[in-house]
Structure formats: C-alpha cells, structure tokens
Design an enzyme around this catalytic site. Sequence first.
Site, mmCIF file in Angstrom:
data_model
loop_
_atom_site.group_PDB
_atom_site.id
_atom_site.type_symbol
_atom_site.label_atom_id
_atom_site.label_comp_id
_atom_site.label_asym_id
_atom_site.label_seq_id
_atom_site.Cartn_x
_atom_site.Cartn_y
_atom_site.Cartn_z
ATOM 1 C CG ASP A 28 2.822 4.806 1.485
ATOM 2 O OD1 ASP A 28 3.048 4.463 0.316
ATOM 3 O OD2 ASP A 28 3.589 4.548 2.439
ATOM 4 C CG ASP A 76 5.668 -0.814 0.224
ATOM 5 O OD1 ASP A 76 5.388 -1.966 0.578
ATOM 6 O OD2 ASP A 76 5.698 -0.459 -0.969
#
Length: 249
Positions: free
Chosen positions: A43, A45
């Site tokens: 991922d 953020d």
Amino acid sequence: MRSSLLSKSFIFLPRKPLSPVCKFASMSKIAPPKTRLRGVVFDMDGTLTVPVIDFAAMYRAVLGEHEYKRIKAENPSGIDILHHIESWSPDKQRRAYQAIADYERQGLDRLQIMPGAAELYGFLDSKKIRRGLITRNVKEAVDLFHQRFGITFSPALSREFRPYKPDPAPLLHICSMWQVQPSEVMMVGDSLKDDVACGKGAGAFTCLLDETGRYSPTDFEKLDLKPDFTVSSLTEVYSLLESNFDLTP
C-alpha cells in the site's frame, strides 16, 4: 518328531540399541520447507509514505457533519468513502471526487517516505524479489512518489484501476503480470479492511503495519480478518521475511 520341531523353531536375536545418532534422528522432527516468496505488494499512504491526509476532515467535507457521524457510527472499523459515493448522482459524485482530490493534493505537498522503506526496497532488490504497489490514491500521487524518492514499483496501480481495494482484483492483476501464484506473494499495508482484505481475498500472505497499536484481536474478529503477520514498523519486515520464507532468487 524332535527333529521336526527343531526344524520349525525360531531363533530370536537380541535387538541392538540405537546409536546416539540414530536416536536423535528418530526423535527429531524435520522442519517443513519454507514457502518461496517471489513478490511483495505494498500500500502507499500510511505504509510507504508517512500518513499526512486528514481523512476525518475529508469525510466531513464530502458527507457533511451529520451524515459523517451517522456512517461512522454504523462503520466503526472505518468509512469506505469511495464505495459510498459510487451510488450518488453524477453531479454529486463529481463534487465529492473534487473534494477528495483537494485533500490529496494538500497531502502531496507534505509527502514523506516512511522510515525503513528505502532500506527494505534495497533488501528486496538484493534478493531479486519483485515489488508492486496498490493504492486508492490517484495516479498523480504515485507518479510524484516515484519521482521524489527515485524508487519505482512495477506494476503500480492507483484508484484509476477498477475495482480497487479491498477487492482482490488489483492484486490478482499484479500476480498475473508477474506470472506467479498469489500464494507466493505478500500484501503489506496499514489498513485491515482494505489491504488485509485485498490480500486475503486474493489468496496471498498478508502483513499489517500497525505503528500505533490501532488494531486489536477484537477488530480482527469483527471483520473476520486476521493478518498472517503484524509489524509496528517496516524495519521489522526484514527478519519476518528471512524467518518465514524461502527468499532464494
């Protein structure tokens, strides 16, 4: 008669005791072979970059204070704003996406790489393990991340790829491009409902990055999602990979 009985008699020889080596071999258990790991998907953020977006303020701007409180009460594990606005009218959707984009652009100005991330990339490269990226942020954010920190993920899928997390489709797409099985890949992220759900749905290993102790076993039970591994920083991923996987190129 006597000779007949003797001819049918059996001779039992005393059993020799096992040598120390044989005793050890018979008592020890052979460790099962480690699973070969061929790729790690991250991922962005809150995982590769330090979290800077005020999501609560973003949700309030999109939903309004009253609706935000109502939806938050119904979804204590987190609001999936992108899926929520999909049922809205085109005009209302356009305004919502614009508000989300405004908050994301503000975050881009403060974009910082997560501690330990660069070293982890180097470790994966040294083992010739592929690295990919899946984010619900826009492509502009992914491009800026690559440019600012000089590190490239391939493939790097932003929210323009549909369907996005927590649907397993983006992770399955990366596995297909890499020509590997999902069981040979790990998904690493800071969201239980997005990253872990995506990884589990695809059949991959999952690693939850929980820096602040945000999640508890109760949260795992509520969502019926339990990550295979949990770490509090990216620096812990080194030993996790070496201890649990075959990292042979």
